[in-house]
Design an enzyme around this catalytic site. Structure first.
Site, PDB file in Angstrom:
ATOM      1  N   ASN A 268      16.883   1.795 -30.119  1.00 47.13           N
ATOM      2  CA  ASN A 268      15.528   1.425 -30.529  1.00 47.13           C
ATOM      3  C   ASN A 268      14.502   2.445 -30.051  1.00 47.13           C
ATOM      4  OD1 ASN A 268      17.007  -1.409 -29.523  1.00 47.13           O
ATOM      5  ND2 ASN A 268      16.215  -1.385 -31.604  1.00 47.13           N
ATOM      6  N   THR A 269      13.587   2.791 -30.925  1.00 49.75           N
ATOM      7  CA  THR A 269      12.556   3.776 -30.607  1.00 49.75           C
ATOM      8  C   THR A 269      11.359   3.604 -31.535  1.00 49.75           C
ATOM      9  OG1 THR A 269      14.348   5.369 -30.233  1.00 49.75           O
ATOM     10  CG2 THR A 269      12.120   6.223 -30.180  1.00 49.75           C
ATOM     11  N   THR A 270      10.150   3.765 -30.992  1.00 46.95           N
ATOM     12  CA  THR A 270       8.950   3.920 -31.811  1.00 46.95           C
ATOM     13  C   THR A 270       8.341   5.268 -31.460  1.00 46.95           C
ATOM     14  OG1 THR A 270       8.549   1.538 -31.918  1.00 46.95           O
ATOM     15  CG2 THR A 270       6.674   2.992 -32.360  1.00 46.95           C
TER      16      THR A 270
END
Length: 428
Positions: A268-270
């Site tokens: 998960n990454t933004t």
């Protein structure tokens, strides 16, 4: 009826989104640099944007090119960031030497897209061996592999080059495009939903602020009323508040499982770019980056967890020598723009397709039965039993099939069937 055939499979969600899967890691098609609606149109001198995708991932890259080098600062949060050239930005040189910023899918493999964009800029330089003309291109990546698409097609240097060469001013494609081509969110609440890339631009007098983000977090997206922005299969009108989601999550919390720390890279990454036209000293630009990044915890909840790898890069085109607002007010303006950008990442919902069961002929049943390869290491098997079809999923984890189990397929059109499991995805 042969069960030894291996074919490519197309999988469609119940939402009507068709996802293509390739049988090999090497992309079988040329980069697609076209932009599809919806597209954010805006004015921001000194910025050009291009995208490139491999449809057979699907996965992609987004390049932000600055024809004149810009000053840049970085803020990194969460437990598992993936970035390129971040250490040079952390050195906080008060100089304009950044030529482009590249966001990509493909996890660590996708970082090579930044090198491809840099190579394209090298080819444009009058004296590419002069140290003052060396292209500096930081980048960041999201994880878009694993059970969501069951292959290892990833952005690479040619894709980064293609996106850079396609860069134009004033247009940014929203939703499942570019680096956000297969972004998702909502995993923390066991309700994975498609997201993508979002952008927004605001002005305050002559001051311009733009925020462009690729949203792929563990958490879920929250609108300005405090409600979950996307939930379920077809309709977001009845989405709960984020407070209700957390209460439900806490009631079902598995203390033993939650206590175990995640080791190494996660899924998960933004990743976010903030661009402003005010010439700020590097220390103030870094402070702006920190304020905006912290504010994004309103739009994504939870945010910057140990299982996220969040990176925000802030740049200034230095068009204005000074601002009518102080740094805190600029940070507030950019923070509100960031919330707009996050919400703009959500793809539009297509109208739900019919789910009324049909009866397929013997010839159709025989035609569909066989083995379907998503990659060299993931395939499904469809078998006919009388007038019914059953699918056995891959042995690895998948959003679409139970691991290694056999479930029924329900035909709903001449070439589509529903997988009778979980979210009941459509397979074409």
């Amino acid at each position: 009826m042969s069960q030894t055939r291996t074919r490519r499979c197309l999988l469609g969600l119940t939402l009507g989104v068709t996802l293509a899967f390739a049988a090999h890691a090497r992309p079988p098609t040329a980069p697609d640099t076209s932009m599809q609606a919806p597209i954010l149109e805006f004015e921001f001198p000194g910025l050009e944007i291009g995208i490139a995708e491999y449809e057979h991932g699907p996965t992609g890259t987004t390049v932000f090119h600055f024809p004149e080098p810009v000053k840049a600062a970085i803020d990194v949060r969460g437990g598992s960031p993936g970035s390129f050239q971040s250490q040079a930005l952390l050195a906080m040189y008060d100089a304009a030497f950044t030529n482009a910023v590249v966001f990509s899918g493909g996890s660590s493999y996708g970082l090579s897209a930044a090198a491809g964009a840099a190579e394209a800029l090298r080819d444009r330089a009058e004296s590419p061996g002069d140290w003052r003309q060396i292209a500096f291109v930081p980048g960041a990546i999201i994880f878009d592999l694993g059970g969501r698409r069951l292959n290892a097609v990833t952005p690479d240097a040619p894709l980064g080059r293609a996106a850079l060469e396609a860069a134009r001013p004033g247009r940014f494609p929203l939703g499942a495009q570019g680096a956000g081509r297969f972004a998702m969110q909502g995993w923390f609440f066991d309700d994975p939903q498609h997201s993508g890339q979002g952008g927004a631009v605001r002005t305050l007098g002559d001051v311009r602020v733009g925020v462009f983000t690729v949203v792929n977090p563990l958490g879920t997206l929250v609108d300005r009323s405090g409600r979950v922005a996307r939930c379920g299969e077809f309709d977001d009108a009845d989405c709960p508040t984020i407070a209700e989601r957390f209460e439900q999550r806490f009631r079902t919390l598995d203390a033993e499982a939650s206590a175990s720390a995640t080791a190494g890279p996660t899924a998960n990454t933004t990743i976010t770019l903030v661009i402003i036209n005010v010439d700020l000293p590097i220390a103030e630009l870094r402070r702006l980056a920190m304020q905006v990044h912290g504010s994004m915890a309103r739009a994504v909840q939870p945010f910057a967890t140990i299982n996220d790898g969040d990176t925000l890069i802030a740049v200034t085109t230095a068009e204005l020598d000074e601002s009518p607002a102080d740094l805190g007010e600029l940070g507030l303006l950019a923070s509100e723009t960031a919330w707009d950008a996050v919400l703009a990442s959500i793809p539009e919902r297509p109208a739900p397709a019919s789910t009324q069961p049909l009866t397929w002929s013997d010839a159709e049943l025989d035609r569909v039965a066989g083995r379907y390869a998503f990659s060299d290491w993931a395939e499904i098997r469809i078998e006919r039993q009388g007038d019914r079809l059953f699918v056995t999923g891959p042995d690895i984890g998948s959003l679409y099939f139970p691991t290694g189990e056999r479930v029924a397929l329900t035909p709903v059109s001449g070439d589509e069937a529903i997988i009778d499991h979980g979210a009941r995805y459509r397979m074409r």
